[in-house]
Design a protein around this motif. Structure first.
Motif, PDB file in Angstrom:
ATOM      1  N   ALA A 209       0.831  -1.207   0.000  1.00 43.31           N
ATOM      2  CA  ALA A 209       0.000   0.000   0.000  1.00 43.31           C
ATOM      3  C   ALA A 209       0.863   1.254   0.000  1.00 43.31           C
ATOM      4  O   ALA A 209       0.555   2.237  -0.681  1.00 43.31           O
ATOM      5  N   ALA A 210       1.972   1.221   0.743  1.00 36.43           N
ATOM      6  CA  ALA A 210       2.868   2.371   0.802  1.00 36.43           C
ATOM      7  C   ALA A 210       3.514   2.624  -0.560  1.00 36.43           C
ATOM      8  O   ALA A 210       3.603   3.772  -1.022  1.00 36.43           O
ATOM      9  N   ALA A 211       3.946   1.548  -1.210  1.00 37.85           N
ATOM     10  CA  ALA A 211       4.573   1.687  -2.525  1.00 37.85           C
ATOM     11  C   ALA A 211       3.589   2.241  -3.545  1.00 37.85           C
ATOM     12  O   ALA A 211       3.968   3.034  -4.422  1.00 37.85           O
ATOM     13  N   ALA A 212       2.327   1.873  -3.421  1.00 36.05           N
ATOM     14  CA  ALA A 212       1.314   2.351  -4.357  1.00 36.05           C
ATOM     15  C   ALA A 212       1.066   3.847  -4.217  1.00 36.05           C
ATOM     16  O   ALA A 212       0.590   4.492  -5.151  1.00 36.05           O
ATOM     17  N   ASP A 213       1.396   4.410  -3.054  1.00 33.82           N
ATOM     18  CA  ASP A 213       1.176   5.835  -2.809  1.00 33.82           C
ATOM     19  C   ASP A 213       2.438   6.673  -2.985  1.00 33.82           C
ATOM     20  O   ASP A 213       2.383   7.896  -2.873  1.00 33.82           O
ATOM     21  N   ALA A 214       3.574   6.039  -3.248  1.00 39.77           N
ATOM     22  CA  ALA A 214       4.850   6.752  -3.267  1.00 39.77           C
ATOM     23  C   ALA A 214       5.219   7.216  -4.676  1.00 39.77           C
ATOM     24  O   ALA A 214       5.175   6.441  -5.635  1.00 39.77           O
ATOM     25  N   ASP A 215       5.609   8.476  -4.788  1.00 42.34           N
ATOM     26  CA  ASP A 215       6.142   8.986  -6.049  1.00 42.34           C
ATOM     27  C   ASP A 215       7.607   8.603  -6.211  1.00 42.34           C
ATOM     28  O   ASP A 215       8.088   8.411  -7.333  1.00 42.34           O
ATOM     29  N   VAL A 216       8.314   8.502  -5.073  1.00 43.55           N
ATOM     30  CA  VAL A 216       9.730   8.130  -5.063  1.00 43.55           C
ATOM     31  C   VAL A 216       9.928   7.001  -4.068  1.00 43.55           C
ATOM     32  O   VAL A 216       9.474   7.099  -2.919  1.00 43.55           O
ATOM     33  N   VAL A 217      10.577   5.929  -4.492  1.00 41.92           N
ATOM     34  CA  VAL A 217      10.888   4.795  -3.619  1.00 41.92           C
ATOM     35  C   VAL A 217      12.401   4.623  -3.583  1.00 41.92           C
ATOM     36  O   VAL A 217      13.039   4.451  -4.626  1.00 41.92           O
ATOM     37  N   LEU A 218      12.973   4.680  -2.384  1.00 40.32           N
ATOM     38  CA  LEU A 218      14.404   4.465  -2.209  1.00 40.32           C
ATOM     39  C   LEU A 218      14.621   3.150  -1.474  1.00 40.32           C
ATOM     40  O   LEU A 218      14.184   2.992  -0.331  1.00 40.32           O
ATOM     41  N   ALA A 219      15.276   2.198  -2.122  1.00 40.11           N
ATOM     42  CA  ALA A 219      15.543   0.890  -1.528  1.00 40.11           C
ATOM     43  C   ALA A 219      16.958   0.883  -0.973  1.00 40.11           C
ATOM     44  O   ALA A 219      17.930   0.750  -1.726  1.00 40.11           O
ATOM     45  N   THR A 220      17.089   1.036   0.347  1.00 36.77           N
ATOM     46  CA  THR A 220      18.398   1.153   0.988  1.00 36.77           C
ATOM     47  C   THR A 220      18.698   0.000   1.941  1.00 36.77           C
ATOM     48  O   THR A 220      19.713   0.021   2.627  1.00 36.77           O
ATOM     49  N   ALA A 221      17.814  -1.004   2.008  1.00 31.04           N
ATOM     50  CA  ALA A 221      17.925  -2.045   3.027  1.00 31.04           C
ATOM     51  C   ALA A 221      19.102  -2.979   2.763  1.00 31.04           C
ATOM     52  O   ALA A 221      19.700  -2.993   1.689  1.00 31.04           O
ATOM     53  N   GLY A 222      19.416  -3.773   3.781  1.00 29.57           N
ATOM     54  CA  GLY A 222      20.462  -4.776   3.665  1.00 29.57           C
ATOM     55  C   GLY A 222      19.945  -6.039   3.010  1.00 29.57           C
ATOM     56  O   GLY A 222      18.749  -6.189   2.757  1.00 29.57           O
ATOM     57  N   PRO A 223      20.854  -6.997   2.728  1.00 28.35           N
ATOM     58  CA  PRO A 223      20.459  -8.200   1.990  1.00 28.35           C
ATOM     59  C   PRO A 223      19.462  -9.086   2.721  1.00 28.35           C
ATOM     60  O   PRO A 223      18.785  -9.898   2.099  1.00 28.35           O
ATOM     61  N   GLY A 224      19.322  -8.924   4.032  1.00 29.40           N
ATOM     62  CA  GLY A 224      18.394  -9.767   4.772  1.00 29.40           C
ATOM     63  C   GLY A 224      16.990  -9.222   4.865  1.00 29.40           C
ATOM     64  O   GLY A 224      16.133  -9.815   5.525  1.00 29.40           O
ATOM     65  N   THR A 225      16.694  -8.143   4.184  1.00 30.60           N
ATOM     66  CA  THR A 225      15.381  -7.518   4.306  1.00 30.60           C
ATOM     67  C   THR A 225      14.271  -8.408   3.743  1.00 30.60           C
ATOM     68  O   THR A 225      14.455  -9.078   2.724  1.00 30.60           O
ATOM     69  N   PRO A 226      13.114  -8.404   4.376  1.00 32.02           N
ATOM     70  CA  PRO A 226      11.969  -9.124   3.813  1.00 32.02           C
ATOM     71  C   PRO A 226      11.279  -8.324   2.713  1.00 32.02           C
ATOM     72  O   PRO A 226      10.401  -8.842   2.022  1.00 32.02           O
ATOM     73  N   ALA A 227      11.650  -7.068   2.546  1.00 24.88           N
ATOM     74  CA  ALA A 227      10.997  -6.195   1.575  1.00 24.88           C
ATOM     75  C   ALA A 227      11.397  -6.541   0.156  1.00 24.88           C
ATOM     76  O   ALA A 227      12.570  -6.817  -0.127  1.00 24.88           O
ATOM     77  N   SER A 228      10.419  -6.525  -0.737  1.00 24.83           N
ATOM     78  CA  SER A 228      10.683  -6.752  -2.154  1.00 24.83           C
ATOM     79  C   SER A 228       9.523  -6.166  -2.959  1.00 24.83           C
ATOM     80  O   SER A 228       8.577  -6.873  -3.315  1.00 24.83           O
ATOM     81  N   PRO A 236       2.215   4.393 -11.948  1.00 24.20           N
ATOM     82  CA  PRO A 236       2.727   4.391 -13.329  1.00 24.20           C
ATOM     83  C   PRO A 236       3.873   5.373 -13.554  1.00 24.20           C
ATOM     84  O   PRO A 236       4.719   5.158 -14.419  1.00 24.20           O
ATOM     85  N   SER A 237       3.922   6.443 -12.747  1.00 23.57           N
ATOM     86  CA  SER A 237       4.945   7.478 -12.934  1.00 23.57           C
ATOM     87  C   SER A 237       6.038   7.435 -11.869  1.00 23.57           C
ATOM     88  O   SER A 237       6.830   8.367 -11.750  1.00 23.57           O
ATOM     89  N   ALA A 238       6.098   6.346 -11.098  1.00 24.95           N
ATOM     90  CA  ALA A 238       7.003   6.298  -9.948  1.00 24.95           C
ATOM     91  C   ALA A 238       8.471   6.238 -10.366  1.00 24.95           C
ATOM     92  O   ALA A 238       8.827   5.687 -11.416  1.00 24.95           O
ATOM     93  N   LEU A 239       9.307   6.784  -9.511  1.00 23.27           N
ATOM     94  CA  LEU A 239      10.755   6.617  -9.610  1.00 23.27           C
ATOM     95  C   LEU A 239      11.191   5.676  -8.505  1.00 23.27           C
ATOM     96  O   LEU A 239      10.909   5.917  -7.321  1.00 23.27           O
ATOM     97  N   SER A 240      11.867   4.586  -8.862  1.00 25.99           N
ATOM     98  CA  SER A 240      12.439   3.687  -7.866  1.00 25.99           C
ATOM     99  C   SER A 240      13.952   3.735  -7.984  1.00 25.99           C
ATOM    100  O   SER A 240      14.502   3.622  -9.083  1.00 25.99           O
ATOM    101  N   VAL A 241      14.611   3.929  -6.847  1.00 21.15           N
ATOM    102  CA  VAL A 241      16.068   4.038  -6.803  1.00 21.15           C
ATOM    103  C   VAL A 241      16.613   2.895  -5.969  1.00 21.15           C
ATOM    104  O   VAL A 241      16.238   2.730  -4.801  1.00 21.15           O
ATOM    105  N   LEU A 242      17.501   2.110  -6.564  1.00 16.01           N
ATOM    106  CA  LEU A 242      18.094   0.982  -5.857  1.00 16.01           C
ATOM    107  C   LEU A 242      19.489   1.362  -5.369  1.00 16.01           C
ATOM    108  O   LEU A 242      20.371   1.676  -6.166  1.00 16.01           O
ATOM    109  N   ILE A 243      19.667   1.314  -4.044  1.00 16.16           N
ATOM    110  CA  ILE A 243      20.962   1.556  -3.427  1.00 16.16           C
ATOM    111  C   ILE A 243      21.476   0.263  -2.809  1.00 16.16           C
ATOM    112  O   ILE A 243      22.648  -0.079  -2.923  1.00 16.16           O
ATOM    113  N   GLY A 244      20.587  -0.444  -2.130  1.00 20.93           N
ATOM    114  CA  GLY A 244      20.938  -1.713  -1.508  1.00 20.93           C
ATOM    115  C   GLY A 244      19.981  -2.802  -1.949  1.00 20.93           C
ATOM    116  O   GLY A 244      20.105  -3.374  -3.026  1.00 20.93           O
ATOM    117  N   TYR A 245      18.974  -3.073  -1.087  1.00 24.64           N
ATOM    118  CA  TYR A 245      17.968  -4.090  -1.379  1.00 24.64           C
ATOM    119  C   TYR A 245      16.597  -3.544  -0.974  1.00 24.64           C
ATOM    120  O   TYR A 245      16.497  -2.568  -0.242  1.00 24.64           O
TER     121      TYR A 245
END
Length: 340
Positions: A209-228, A236-245
């Motif tokens: 639900a949070a991702a559906a409302d976000a214009d910008v998503v920054l993925a900074t988590a470590g490799p053990g994160t449950p987030a995906s 449709p217009s979102a920007l996703s930035v991958l830094i970690g996981y």
């Protein structure tokens, strides 16, 4: 002697037989604004795009059992006239985080006089440089009138993500955080309030639900994160930035445009984002070229964009040199007669 002009005056660096060492505590005591950091990092990218700096590919050493990893990165900043080498070493990769050892240093030389400037602990440089790059990516690539941001992860890169985002996108209204470590969540909130005391942080547990409302998503988590976060969850217009996981390969493979700070580094360090065929998407543009106006970032307000944020040593050099300027002007550090 090496003389360095700074806004605080002219600083004197060691002579050719001494090296000024800036410890972790020395670097921690230096005041620098978020705006200053963003400006220095942006200049480093523009200088690289102009062909006035050099950023060769990093060297990597890793034993077969994977218990450690080491990197060496050499570069030159043509505007600052500085040559430097950064080294990073992490030990205990199979252990819990509190049992791992991590050391990173940056050694700077004045390429106009040929004399050493300083050697410093590079931990704070990296902790500031990476979220500054993400903030620049967001400034250039986020959809017009973006108002909401979601940060995934509460580690080193997640803790300053929102203050830097607000520095480049001050009109953001909703600031969301997904994290699983109470201490990390507390640290993110403290950092936000330290820089923007009037802004509130929203802790989210429903990631979709949070991702559906976000214009910008920054993925900074470590490799053990449950987030995906999957692509279908995003606007449709979102920007996703991958830094970690924290975001799934689908965000890369279904994006309308793919931007990377370095395509070569993405192909080395981003292999976990490969598709079912084992391949990565082609990059439409590299970010230094976007900043310089020689390549397009977002070409339509409705595009979904994937951005890959991998560190370039020229940004470490520029920011490390800025820290050295400030430290030398304040008389910080210890001069070591290394070559006597």
């Amino acid at each position: 002697m090496t003389r360095i002009d700074t806004p605080e005056g002219t600083a004197v660096a060691p002579d050719d037989k001494t090296l000024r060492i800036l410890s972790t505590s020395d670097v921690a005591g230096i005041d620098i604004t978020l705006t200053d950091v963003v400006s220095v990092v942006e200049q480093a990218y523009r200088t690289l795009a102009d062909g006035r700096s050099d950023n060769p590919r990093k060297l990597t050493v890793k034993p077969e059992d994977g218990h450690s990893v080491a990197y060496a990165m050499l570069g030159r900043d043509g505007v600052r006239g500085v040559v430097a080498i950064k080294t990073s070493y992490k030990y205990g990769l199979h252990e819990d985080r509190d049992k791992q050892h991590y050391y990173t240093t940056l050694t700077l030389y004045d390429d106009e006089t040929g004399l050493p400037v300083a050697m410093l602990d590079c931990g704070r440089v990296g902790a500031l440089r990476t979220p500054a790059v993400s903030a620049l990516l967001a400034r250039e690539l986020a959809a017009p009138d973006s108002r909401s941001a979601l940060v995934i992860g509460t580690g080193t890169q997640g803790r300053l993500a929102l203050p830097f985002l607000l520095t480049t996108l001050p009109d953001l209204e909703r600031l969301m955080l997904f994290g699983t470590h109470p201490d990390g969540i507390r640290a993110v909130r403290e950092q936000l309030h330290a820089y923007f005391p009037d802004r509130e942080l929203e802790i989210v547990t429903d990631l979709r639900a949070a991702a559906a409302d976000a214009d910008v998503v920054l993925a900074t988590a470590g490799p053990g994160t449950p987030a995906s976060v999957e692509a279908e969850w995003l606007k449709p217009s979102a920007l996703s930035v991958l830094i970690g996981y924290g975001i799934a390969p689908s965000t890369l493979h279904t994006a309308d445009r793919v931007i990377a700070t370095s395509e070569a580094q993405m192909r080395v360090t981003g292999t976990d984002m490969a598709g079912a065929d084992g391949e990565l998407r082609a990059v439409h543009a590299e970010f230094p070229e976007v900043l310089a106006g020689r390549a397009e970032g977002r070409t339509d307000p409705g595009q979904r964009i994937f951005a890959y944020n991998s560190g370039l040593v020229v940004t470490d050099i520029a920011l490390g040199h800025r820290f050295a300027q400030l430290a030398l002007a304040q008389g910080l550090g210890t001069a070591v007669p290394l070559w006597t």
